[in-house]
Design a protein around this motif. Sequence first.
Motif, short mmCIF file in Angstrom:
data_model
loop_
_atom_site.label_atom_id
_atom_site.label_comp_id
_atom_site.label_asym_id
_atom_site.label_seq_id
_atom_site.Cartn_x
_atom_site.Cartn_y
_atom_site.Cartn_z
N ALA A 96 0.89 -1.03 -0.03
CA ALA A 96 0.06 -0.05 -0.01
C ALA A 96 0.98 1.09 -0.02
CB ALA A 96 -0.89 -0.28 1.27
N VAL A 97 0.29 2.25 -0.57
CA VAL A 97 1.01 3.47 -0.72
C VAL A 97 -0.19 4.53 -0.05
CG1 VAL A 97 2.00 5.58 -2.06
CG2 VAL A 97 2.46 3.00 -2.52
N VAL A 98 0.44 5.44 0.67
CA VAL A 98 -0.61 6.60 1.17
C VAL A 98 0.22 7.79 0.51
CG1 VAL A 98 -1.71 7.96 2.91
CG2 VAL A 98 -1.34 5.49 3.24
N ASN A 99 -0.26 8.63 -0.36
CA ASN A 99 0.16 9.85 -0.75
C ASN A 99 -0.15 10.90 -0.02
OD1 ASN A 99 1.94 8.75 -3.19
ND2 ASN A 99 -0.20 8.17 -4.14
N ASN A 100 0.49 11.15 1.04
CA ASN A 100 -0.02 12.27 2.15
C ASN A 100 0.98 13.44 1.75
OD1 ASN A 100 -1.15 13.18 4.70
ND2 ASN A 100 1.14 12.96 5.11
N ALA A 101 2.04 13.40 1.20
CA ALA A 101 2.94 14.70 1.27
C ALA A 101 2.52 15.92 0.54
CB ALA A 101 4.33 14.15 0.71
N GLY A 102 2.78 16.95 1.26
CA GLY A 102 2.19 18.37 0.88
C GLY A 102 2.91 19.47 1.20
N ILE A 103 2.66 20.58 0.34
CA ILE A 103 3.24 21.92 0.65
C ILE A 103 2.08 22.86 0.44
CG2 ILE A 103 5.42 21.28 0.26
CD1 ILE A 103 5.20 23.09 -2.23
N LEU A 104 2.13 24.04 0.94
CA LEU A 104 0.92 25.02 0.69
C LEU A 104 1.96 26.47 0.33
CD1 LEU A 104 -1.55 24.97 3.64
CD2 LEU A 104 -2.00 24.28 1.13
N ARG A 105 1.41 27.09 -0.73
CA ARG A 105 1.68 28.71 -1.01
C ARG A 105 0.57 29.18 -1.59
NH1 ARG A 105 7.77 27.88 -3.95
NH2 ARG A 105 8.43 26.69 -2.61
N ASP A 106 -0.34 29.43 -0.43
CA ASP A 106 -1.56 30.22 -0.64
C ASP A 106 -1.45 31.54 -1.11
OD1 ASP A 106 -2.69 27.79 0.27
OD2 ASP A 106 -3.48 28.66 1.99
#
Length: 304
Positions: A96-106
Amino acid sequence: MDGLLKDKVMLVTGAGGGIGRDIALAAARAGAAVVVNDLGASLKGDRENSGAADKVVAEIEAEGGRAIANGGSVSDPDAARQMVKDAVEAFGRLDAVVNNAGILRDGFFHKMTYEDFDAVVKVHLYGAFNTSRAAADQFREQNGGALIHMTSTSGLIGNLAQANYSAAKLGIAALSKSIALDLARWNVTSNCIAPFAWSRMTSSIKVDSPEQEARVKKLQEMKPAKIAPLAVYLASDRARDVTGQVFASRNNELFVMSQPRPVKSVHRAEGWTPETVADHAMPALRAGFMPLDVSGDVFSWDPI
């Protein structure tokens, strides 16, 4: 450890803190060996804490679980392939892979730079593609696997000042559906979760009005650990027949989200002119228009 994920191997990206950390811990408690991936980046994507993944590995091992750390960037296809390679070399497989990585540049669209749009899409949408594509070959060889992608109601519904993030998150929902269709013959499932939780990602919300302050207080009541049970379930054999779906998790509530379908149609035997579109089609279709709302308008009640 025994549980729904006994003898399985899971890769969780962005697992050095927040939702990813809680999913990694829950997966280990459910019996999985875990590849804890985290670049150690700031909310905007700059490197700042390269030991984040190691700390979560230590937590898992302290509870008797098995885990290894990986510090690669999901935006790099070679690094994504290395994550899968690390899992197979350390534990013999990947389930299984959980694609959770993220960044924000609002930022409001009229102020958004190409660089900020590109960076967010690269991590979220390209990142989900890179790790999923790397895992797909392993899953096909094993004749099975599960992909769990983090989407957002910012993309599914809408939010202010998040064009980059919203575009990436709605793209992830479409990517997941395509993967579900393409890999079904190899018993690979692909689903999305739109999480509601107070984490580093939501901590950047600007509080500049009483309404925003009330919204943030509601979010602070929703813990990242509440997301983990759904992710663990979707990675398990109990979810073999669940694929191509978009779920949301909000404190103690779980939702299945709608996906775009026709809601109303009009027909004219002789075809359309711009004038008949204006005079006939639009008045008839207007009842099916979606309002210009944001996530908070749709999920307007207090968390349960």
